[in-house]
Scaffold this motif. Sequence first.
Motif, PDB file in Angstrom:
ATOM      1  N   SER A  26      37.632  27.707  42.892  1.00 19.23           N
ATOM      2  CA  SER A  26      37.309  28.793  43.820  1.00 19.23           C
ATOM      3  C   SER A  26      37.655  28.453  45.270  1.00 19.23           C
ATOM      4  O   SER A  26      37.734  29.349  46.112  1.00 19.23           O
TER       5      SER A  26
ATOM      6  N   ASN B 214      42.062  35.450  49.357  1.00 23.05           N
ATOM      7  CA  ASN B 214      41.117  36.494  48.987  1.00 23.05           C
ATOM      8  C   ASN B 214      41.709  37.896  49.090  1.00 23.05           C
ATOM      9  O   ASN B 214      41.110  38.863  48.614  1.00 23.05           O
TER      10      ASN B 214
ATOM     11  N   ALA C 219      40.516  34.973  38.953  1.00 24.97           N
ATOM     12  CA  ALA C 219      39.164  35.510  38.784  1.00 24.97           C
ATOM     13  C   ALA C 219      39.209  36.913  38.190  1.00 24.97           C
ATOM     14  O   ALA C 219      38.398  37.264  37.311  1.00 24.97           O
ATOM     15  N   ASP C 220      40.154  37.726  38.660  1.00 31.70           N
ATOM     16  CA  ASP C 220      40.298  39.083  38.125  1.00 31.70           C
ATOM     17  C   ASP C 220      40.669  39.049  36.643  1.00 31.70           C
ATOM     18  O   ASP C 220      40.154  39.838  35.840  1.00 31.70           O
TER      19      ASP C 220
ATOM     20  N   MET D  97      37.666  38.141  34.556  1.00 29.36           N
ATOM     21  CA  MET D  97      36.747  39.269  34.438  1.00 29.36           C
ATOM     22  C   MET D  97      37.250  40.264  33.395  1.00 29.36           C
ATOM     23  O   MET D  97      36.469  40.803  32.596  1.00 29.36           O
TER      24      MET D  97
ATOM     25  N   SER E  43      44.163  31.705  43.032  1.00 26.65           N
ATOM     26  CA  SER E  43      42.710  31.771  42.901  1.00 26.65           C
ATOM     27  C   SER E  43      42.126  32.391  44.160  1.00 26.65           C
ATOM     28  O   SER E  43      42.839  32.716  45.115  1.00 26.65           O
ATOM     29  N   SER E  44      40.807  32.557  44.158  1.00 30.46           N
ATOM     30  CA  SER E  44      40.093  33.048  45.342  1.00 30.46           C
ATOM     31  C   SER E  44      38.624  32.655  45.204  1.00 30.46           C
ATOM     32  O   SER E  44      38.188  32.150  44.161  1.00 30.46           O
TER      33      SER E  44
ATOM     34  N   SER F  34      36.276  34.447  44.636  1.00 33.01           N
ATOM     35  CA  SER F  34      35.659  35.245  43.569  1.00 33.01           C
ATOM     36  C   SER F  34      35.467  34.443  42.288  1.00 33.01           C
ATOM     37  O   SER F  34      34.641  34.796  41.441  1.00 33.01           O
TER      38      SER F  34
ATOM     39  N   SER G 159      34.047  31.709  41.951  1.00 31.09           N
ATOM     40  CA  SER G 159      32.692  31.148  41.917  1.00 31.09           C
ATOM     41  C   SER G 159      31.725  32.114  41.241  1.00 31.09           C
ATOM     42  O   SER G 159      30.760  31.693  40.589  1.00 31.09           O
ATOM     43  N   VAL G 160      31.953  33.410  41.374  1.00 32.57           N
ATOM     44  CA  VAL G 160      31.135  34.416  40.690  1.00 32.57           C
ATOM     45  C   VAL G 160      31.382  34.361  39.184  1.00 32.57           C
ATOM     46  O   VAL G 160      30.449  34.474  38.374  1.00 32.57           O
TER      47      VAL G 160
END
Length: 259
Positions: A41, A55, A62-63, A66, A92-93, A95, A97-98
Motif C-alpha cells: 500500500s 492514488n 486494490a481495485d 475488490m 498500487s495505492s 487503498s 491497506s483497506v
Amino acid sequence: MAQIIAIANQKGGVGKTTTTLNLAYSLHNMGLKVLTVDFDSQANLTTCFGVEAPNEIETNIADLMMLMMDEKELPEPKSYVLSHDGVDFIPSSISLSVIDAKLRLEMGAEQMLAGILEPLRDEYDYILIDTCPSLGSLTINALAAADKVIITVNPQLLAMMGLQDFMKTVKKIKKRINTKLEVSGILLTMCDSRTNLCKILKEQVYDEYNKVVPVFKTSIPATIKVGESIYYGMSIQQYSPKATAGIAYREFAKELVAL
C-alpha cells in the motif's frame, strides 16, 4: 508460461522493492518479458516506475482485488497493466491497506491475487510480486499466488531476527494453501563487506540456512547509487550502469534464470 516469484520478508528496509525493480530490468535486458506487481500500500514500486500520484491511477491492484472479492469480472489487462522502459507493472495505492483489512473477513481470501495473475501467465516469462513488510493477509496472498519466493535479507542483526519466523510461514503456506511454493533462495542485500558484523552475519546465514534452502551466491553490496537511482525513479542499471550494485543485480538475474 510465466514463473511467478514473490520477493518477500516480514521486515521492512531489506531491499524488497529495490530488488523487484532491478531484477525486473535485469531480466528485461536479457530479452525476457517481465510483469511486476506492486502489492504494498506504500506504492513505492509504483513511484519507482515514474508514477508521481499513485492514488490518482484509475485502476490499480486494490481495485482488482475488490472486484475479485465481489466476484465481478476483471477489466481487460490493457486498462490496468502499465509499462515503463519495457517493463510492465500493475500499480498500487494506499487503498490496498483497506483491502488488507477486508481480506481477513473474506472466504477463500488467500486466492484472490492468484485469480488476478493466473490469466496473465501466458503473456510473460516472469511475474515479480513486491510484497509489504508484514506477515498479514497481503503477504499470504502473494505467497499463495507464487511458484517461488525470494527472501531478501539485510545482514544486520535486527533484520536477521525475523528470518526464522518468515521461513515457518512459508512452510505453513506450502503445506496448507500452495503446495507448489518453493524458496528460490535467500538474497543478501545492502552488504557492507567492510564491517565485521556484516561478515559474521553473512556467515551465519550460510551456516544456518544453506542446508535448508539455497543462499544465492550473488549478494548485493551497499552503495549510495541505489538510493540515488530510486530518488530519480530509475533502476540502478539505468542510473549508473557501472555501479557495483547494478553489476550485482545483473549477475543475480543470470543466477536466477539458471536455476
